[in-house]
Each structure stands twice: as C-alpha cells, then as structure tokens.
Design a protein around this motif. Sequence first.
Motif, short mmCIF file in Angstrom:
data_model
loop_
_atom_site.label_atom_id
_atom_site.label_comp_id
_atom_site.label_asym_id
_atom_site.label_seq_id
_atom_site.Cartn_x
_atom_site.Cartn_y
_atom_site.Cartn_z
N GLU A 161 31.96 40.84 71.95
CA GLU A 161 33.26 40.61 72.56
C GLU A 161 34.20 39.78 71.67
OE1 GLU A 161 31.90 39.03 76.40
OE2 GLU A 161 32.76 40.82 77.30
N ILE A 162 33.63 39.16 70.65
CA ILE A 162 34.47 38.40 69.70
C ILE A 162 35.53 39.31 69.09
CG2 ILE A 162 34.43 37.52 67.33
CD1 ILE A 162 33.92 35.25 69.03
N ASN A 163 35.15 40.53 68.74
CA ASN A 163 36.10 41.44 68.12
C ASN A 163 37.19 41.87 69.09
OD1 ASN A 163 34.69 41.27 65.74
ND2 ASN A 163 33.52 43.14 66.08
N LYS A 164 36.85 41.92 70.38
CA LYS A 164 37.86 42.25 71.38
C LYS A 164 38.90 41.13 71.49
CE LYS A 164 34.63 44.93 74.24
NZ LYS A 164 33.95 45.00 75.56
N ILE A 165 38.42 39.90 71.58
CA ILE A 165 39.37 38.79 71.73
C ILE A 165 40.13 38.54 70.42
CG2 ILE A 165 37.94 36.76 71.13
CD1 ILE A 165 39.06 35.60 73.87
N THR A 166 39.52 38.91 69.30
CA THR A 166 40.24 38.83 68.02
C THR A 166 41.46 39.74 68.04
OG1 THR A 166 38.25 38.29 66.76
CG2 THR A 166 40.08 39.25 65.53
N ALA A 167 41.28 40.96 68.54
CA ALA A 167 42.38 41.92 68.59
C ALA A 167 43.43 41.54 69.63
CB ALA A 167 41.83 43.32 68.89
N LEU A 168 43.02 40.80 70.66
CA LEU A 168 43.93 40.44 71.74
C LEU A 168 44.65 39.12 71.46
CD1 LEU A 168 41.56 41.48 74.65
CD2 LEU A 168 43.74 42.56 74.11
N SER A 169 43.91 38.02 71.55
CA SER A 169 44.56 36.71 71.39
C SER A 169 44.57 36.23 69.94
CB SER A 169 43.89 35.67 72.28
OG SER A 169 42.54 35.46 71.90
N GLY A 170 43.57 36.63 69.16
CA GLY A 170 43.54 36.21 67.76
C GLY A 170 44.73 36.78 66.98
N SER A 171 44.94 38.07 67.12
CA SER A 171 46.08 38.72 66.47
C SER A 171 47.34 38.65 67.31
CB SER A 171 45.74 40.20 66.19
OG SER A 171 44.62 40.32 65.34
N GLY A 172 47.19 38.31 68.58
CA GLY A 172 48.30 38.33 69.53
C GLY A 172 49.56 37.59 69.11
N PRO A 173 49.44 36.38 68.53
CA PRO A 173 50.67 35.70 68.11
C PRO A 173 51.53 36.53 67.16
CG PRO A 173 48.85 34.15 68.13
CD PRO A 173 48.26 35.51 68.38
N ALA A 174 50.91 37.33 66.31
CA ALA A 174 51.69 38.19 65.40
C ALA A 174 52.46 39.25 66.19
CB ALA A 174 50.78 38.84 64.36
N TYR A 175 51.88 39.73 67.30
CA TYR A 175 52.60 40.70 68.13
C TYR A 175 53.85 40.04 68.71
CZ TYR A 175 47.75 42.51 68.19
OH TYR A 175 46.47 42.92 67.86
N PHE A 176 53.69 38.82 69.18
CA PHE A 176 54.82 38.07 69.73
C PHE A 176 55.91 37.84 68.67
CE2 PHE A 176 56.74 33.82 69.83
CZ PHE A 176 57.48 33.89 70.99
N PHE A 177 55.48 37.39 67.49
CA PHE A 177 56.45 37.11 66.42
C PHE A 177 57.16 38.39 65.99
CE2 PHE A 177 53.44 33.45 65.41
CZ PHE A 177 54.25 32.51 66.04
N SER A 178 56.46 39.51 66.00
CA SER A 178 57.08 40.78 65.61
C SER A 178 58.16 41.19 66.61
CB SER A 178 56.03 41.88 65.49
OG SER A 178 55.16 41.62 64.41
N LEU A 179 57.88 41.05 67.91
CA LEU A 179 58.88 41.37 68.92
C LEU A 179 60.10 40.46 68.78
CD1 LEU A 179 56.68 42.01 72.09
CD2 LEU A 179 58.10 43.69 70.87
N CYS A 180 59.82 39.19 68.49
CA CYS A 180 60.90 38.23 68.26
C CYS A 180 61.75 38.66 67.05
CB CYS A 180 60.30 36.85 68.04
SG CYS A 180 61.48 35.48 68.12
N GLN A 181 61.07 39.12 66.00
CA GLN A 181 61.77 39.59 64.80
C GLN A 181 62.64 40.81 65.12
OE1 GLN A 181 59.09 41.01 61.76
NE2 GLN A 181 60.73 42.03 60.64
N PHE A 182 62.10 41.75 65.91
CA PHE A 182 62.86 42.96 66.24
C PHE A 182 64.14 42.60 67.01
CE2 PHE A 182 58.50 45.22 66.53
CZ PHE A 182 58.42 45.27 65.15
N LEU A 183 64.02 41.66 67.96
CA LEU A 183 65.18 41.26 68.74
C LEU A 183 66.22 40.57 67.85
CD1 LEU A 183 66.21 41.35 71.66
CD2 LEU A 183 65.28 39.06 71.98
N GLN A 184 65.74 39.73 66.94
CA GLN A 184 66.65 39.04 66.02
C GLN A 184 67.36 40.05 65.12
OE1 GLN A 184 64.91 35.85 63.72
NE2 GLN A 184 66.55 35.87 62.21
N GLU A 185 66.62 41.02 64.58
CA GLU A 185 67.22 42.01 63.69
C GLU A 185 68.29 42.83 64.43
OE1 GLU A 185 63.38 42.75 60.73
OE2 GLU A 185 63.83 44.18 62.32
N GLN A 186 68.00 43.17 65.69
CA GLN A 186 68.97 43.95 66.45
C GLN A 186 70.22 43.13 66.75
OE1 GLN A 186 68.67 47.33 67.16
NE2 GLN A 186 70.85 46.97 67.57
#
Length: 263
Positions: A161-186
């Motif tokens: 389950e470590i690999n599951k949580i890695t994909a969710l919360s471990g990588s999750g901050p990058a998903y948030f930052f990317s959405l933030c970037q998209f909104l800023q670019e627009q």
Amino acid sequence: MKKIGFIGFGNMGSAIFDALIESEADFSYAVCDKSEEKLKRLIMTNREMSLSLDHNEIINMSDIVVIAIKPQGFDYFADSIDVDVSGKVFVSIMAGVGMERMQNALKTKKVVRTMPNLPAQVMSGITGVVFADDLNEDEQNDVNQIVSAFSYPIVLKTEDEINKITALSGSGPAYFFSLCQFLQEQAQEMGFSEMDARVIAEGTFIGSARVFEAGDADAKTWAERVTSKGGTTEACLNYLKDNDFDKIFKRGIMEAKKRADDL
C-alpha cells in the motif's frame, strides 16, 4: 526518556525534528549529519541534543533511529554500521527502499517504513506508515507519536500500500501545484499581471482549502455549493466532465502508482 537519533538532517529530517520540539514530545534527541557546518548551526540554537559526524555514535545512544538520508546512500550507511542494533527501532523516510531490504542490511527486524509528503515540512503532512511485525505496541505508539508531530499518520496494512499512498498523497502536492499553475497561466492570458495572476491562483486554492478544512462537508458537497445551475462554474465543470478530465486525472494517479511499483 527515549532518545531519537536522526541520521541525516536535510529538509525532511530537520522538519521532523522541529515538529517534535514544537510538540514538546517526551523524547531526547541526537543528530548525525555529514555536514559539520550544519551541526555547528545546531549548536547555536542552544537546544539540548547530542551531535556527531559519526552515525555509529548516534545509533549507539538512540532507542529510535530515523533514517533521513537519500535512498542511494542507504547501502553504504548500513554496511558501515559496527554497533549493536538489537532492540533499536529504525524508522525510514526513504523512498524506494523496501522493508525486507532494510531488515537484511540493518540486521534487525524492527523497521518501520514511512512515506511522508511535502506538507510535513509545515507540520500539515500525510504520512503512510508500515510497521514490521516485530514491533510491540509501545514501539508502534512511539513511532505514531513521532509521525503525528508533523503529519496525520495513515497506518497501512501491507507494504504494497506504500505505492498507493505514494501516488496519492506523496505525489499529490505536485497535482495541487500544477492546478495552481494552470489557473495562474490562464489569468495571465486574460491580461492580468504575473503578480496578480499568482495572487489569484494561490489565494483561490489556499482560501478554498481553509474553507474545506474549517467546514463539515465533503469535497463534492462544497463543489455543489459553489456551482449555480446555468452559471459560470457549471460551464467549466461540465466542459471538464465532457472531456473526461476526472477519468484522465485518475488514470494519471494510476500511472504514478505503476511507476512506484516499477521503482
């Protein structure tokens, strides 16, 4: 009073240490880092702790050892241990180093594998925790106390389950930052200055997160509360849904999980 020894004092190691100090947890501390300058700066803080450039010295005096080094340095670290580790609990924050590998290299069964995420640096993290079967209840409680100082612990049933949580919360901050970037670019494409666009993006997401945290509704309910029938929000959300944004996003998470499996 049990002593926690930190092997490595980079961003995450120091964040965990600072969180424990702030929480006033009932532990004493020892720190090992290869940087003499870093240890000198710790001396200047006037905090009571043991410091050494020699990890064997720190391991020898510690009850719980937090391994906060880079994964590629683990084999050298383990091979160079020349003190008795029996009874000591090793807590790893290294990505990609499995429990069996740690147990074999450290010559002890008392290991814990954790997967903290970036917000742990501001004591707002999510951390997946896997305990080896050999830890008793008191040892598990000690580890949970450490993890709780800087994050919310998610105790996992199996190491898979470590690999599951890695994909969710471990990588999750990058998903948030990317959405933030998209909104800023627009926002910039719509004519706002770079500074205003950044404030719009950051303020929108951070403010929404605070409302979410303070409220009692789930994410779906909050989205429905913001969305008026026939309005602007509905227009955007319908476009995203019609173009399978939700499915694409979930597939992306599964790709992250698959990559974690490969690694």
